[in-house]
Design a protein around this motif. Sequence first.
Motif, mmCIF file in Angstrom:
data_model
loop_
_atom_site.group_PDB
_atom_site.id
_atom_site.type_symbol
_atom_site.label_atom_id
_atom_site.label_comp_id
_atom_site.label_asym_id
_atom_site.label_seq_id
_atom_site.Cartn_x
_atom_site.Cartn_y
_atom_site.Cartn_z
ATOM 1 N N MET A 185 0.843 -1.179 0.000
ATOM 2 C CA MET A 185 0.000 0.000 0.000
ATOM 3 C C MET A 185 0.889 1.242 0.000
ATOM 4 N N ALA A 186 0.581 2.199 -0.844
ATOM 5 C CA ALA A 186 1.373 3.419 -0.962
ATOM 6 C C ALA A 186 1.111 4.337 0.222
ATOM 7 N N ALA A 187 2.125 5.070 0.627
ATOM 8 C CA ALA A 187 1.980 6.028 1.718
ATOM 9 C C ALA A 187 1.089 7.182 1.279
ATOM 10 N N VAL A 188 0.289 7.652 2.184
ATOM 11 C CA VAL A 188 -0.578 8.789 1.898
ATOM 12 C C VAL A 188 0.259 10.054 2.055
ATOM 13 N N THR A 189 0.143 10.967 1.109
ATOM 14 C CA THR A 189 1.006 12.145 1.132
ATOM 15 C C THR A 189 0.227 13.459 1.074
ATOM 16 N N ASP A 190 -1.011 13.466 1.546
ATOM 17 C CA ASP A 190 -1.740 14.736 1.536
ATOM 18 C C ASP A 190 -1.113 15.684 2.562
ATOM 19 N N VAL A 191 -1.474 16.925 2.475
ATOM 20 C CA VAL A 191 -0.898 17.975 3.315
ATOM 21 C C VAL A 191 -1.107 17.684 4.801
ATOM 22 N N ILE A 192 -2.281 17.237 5.182
ATOM 23 C CA ILE A 192 -2.541 16.977 6.603
ATOM 24 C C ILE A 192 -1.678 15.822 7.102
ATOM 25 N N CYS A 193 -1.554 14.768 6.325
ATOM 26 C CA CYS A 193 -0.667 13.660 6.733
ATOM 27 C C CYS A 193 0.776 14.142 6.873
ATOM 28 N N GLN A 194 1.203 15.040 5.998
ATOM 29 C CA GLN A 194 2.556 15.586 6.082
ATOM 30 C C GLN A 194 2.728 16.422 7.345
ATOM 31 N N ILE A 195 1.715 17.187 7.724
ATOM 32 C CA ILE A 195 1.771 17.970 8.957
ATOM 33 C C ILE A 195 1.826 17.034 10.164
ATOM 34 N N VAL A 196 0.973 16.019 10.169
ATOM 35 C CA VAL A 196 0.947 15.043 11.264
ATOM 36 C C VAL A 196 2.314 14.378 11.425
ATOM 37 N N ALA A 197 2.949 14.039 10.303
ATOM 38 C CA ALA A 197 4.250 13.352 10.327
ATOM 39 C C ALA A 197 5.418 14.293 10.634
#
Length: 137
Positions: free
Chosen positions: A1-13
């Motif tokens: 499964m590919a990593a999710v890269t939306d803006v919110i996921c990037q902020i969370v990470a």
Amino acid sequence: MAAVTDVICQIVAGELDAAVVTRNDDVIAFLDHRPVFKGHVLVAPVTHIDTLLDLPTALMPSLLTMAQQIAAAIGSALGAQGTFVAVNNVVSQSIPHLHVHVVPRTKGDGLRGFFWPRTRYADGEMDGYAKRIAAAL
């Protein structure tokens, strides 16, 4: 499964900077970088969830409780008379990650219906808004 890269996921990470107001194990709240009015907060699940229809029932209390707390904090921190709280679900959902908009409101602020004019923060101003709302929590 590919990593999710939306803006919110990037902020969370921690991969993308944001003016985070508060965060817990389930939910994060941060300032919208293009606010309707200054102090406009986005409240989102930490786990990637596409839409409201995908939100597990177990996470509903966490998401709504934080949105409620942010709405109260915006009133005391910014002197807002109220808030506009909204969730776009697919249509007009600019980020494919569930998020709740909590927008400060005052009588005569010019917001009509669902037309959301956008503004910008001056350099260094965004963190000040985040800190004021965080302190009110």
